[in-house]
Design a protein around this motif. Sequence first.
Motif, PDB file in Angstrom:
ATOM      1  N   MET A  22     -35.684 -26.762  41.676  1.00 18.66           N
ATOM      2  CA  MET A  22     -37.308 -26.757  41.434  1.00 18.66           C
ATOM      3  C   MET A  22     -37.853 -25.934  42.442  1.00 18.66           C
ATOM      4  N   HIS A  73     -35.878 -34.315  36.208  1.00 19.29           N
ATOM      5  CA  HIS A  73     -36.978 -33.541  35.618  1.00 19.29           C
ATOM      6  C   HIS A  73     -37.453 -33.852  34.280  1.00 19.29           C
ATOM      7  N   ASN A  92     -44.346 -28.131  36.934  1.00 19.93           N
ATOM      8  CA  ASN A  92     -43.390 -27.917  38.165  1.00 19.93           C
ATOM      9  C   ASN A  92     -43.988 -27.323  39.257  1.00 19.93           C
ATOM     10  N   CYS A 145     -43.537 -34.361  37.593  1.00 18.37           N
ATOM     11  CA  CYS A 145     -43.304 -34.058  36.186  1.00 18.37           C
ATOM     12  C   CYS A 145     -43.125 -35.281  35.467  1.00 18.37           C
TER      13      CYS A 145
END
Length: 182
Positions: A22, A73, A92, A145
């Motif tokens: 990420m 995620h 994100n 998220c």
Amino acid sequence: MLCRTVGQVLRNFTLDKKIQTMKNLKRDYPTYKLNKLPELINHSFTLGKSIGCTGSIFRRRLVGRLKEKAFWHYAFFLGITKAEECLFIENNQDGVEAVNWYDFVLVGKEWELTHLETTLDKFQEIMTRAEEKSEGGYKGGENNCEHFVNYCVFGEHKSVQADNVKLVAELAFTILEARIMM
């Protein structure tokens, strides 16, 4: 008409691309901010015998040492573009944006559908909430998220993952504090 089902899309991708974290997002396909979304021709998909709509929530494992064992995620399905892109909206490090299905799943090795939205009744409400949250930025424990998708789809600013991390931290401090007092 849905151009390709999510299942067909999955059979067509390969996992030979470099896995990204990420913190180091690399996209092979264009991403779109909410105010610059491409025209959508469809707001539904098929997965097996199920039909899902905008607001269906998917998650994939995060990669990295401990992350792939503990964290996911999240994103929600937006729709299919004229160019046959299957788009998801996620929060994100780059903020709230629509990403291509391939970029969403190729980052991790494992994904799953966690909520199937079966009608388009909540489309406007979901998109309004997404726009509200698009200015907040990404903050792991406060606006991640999972917080984002839960707020957009259910109206609840909640992250089980963030709550669990806080609980573990509190427990660790309580144990440490008890040992110091002994």
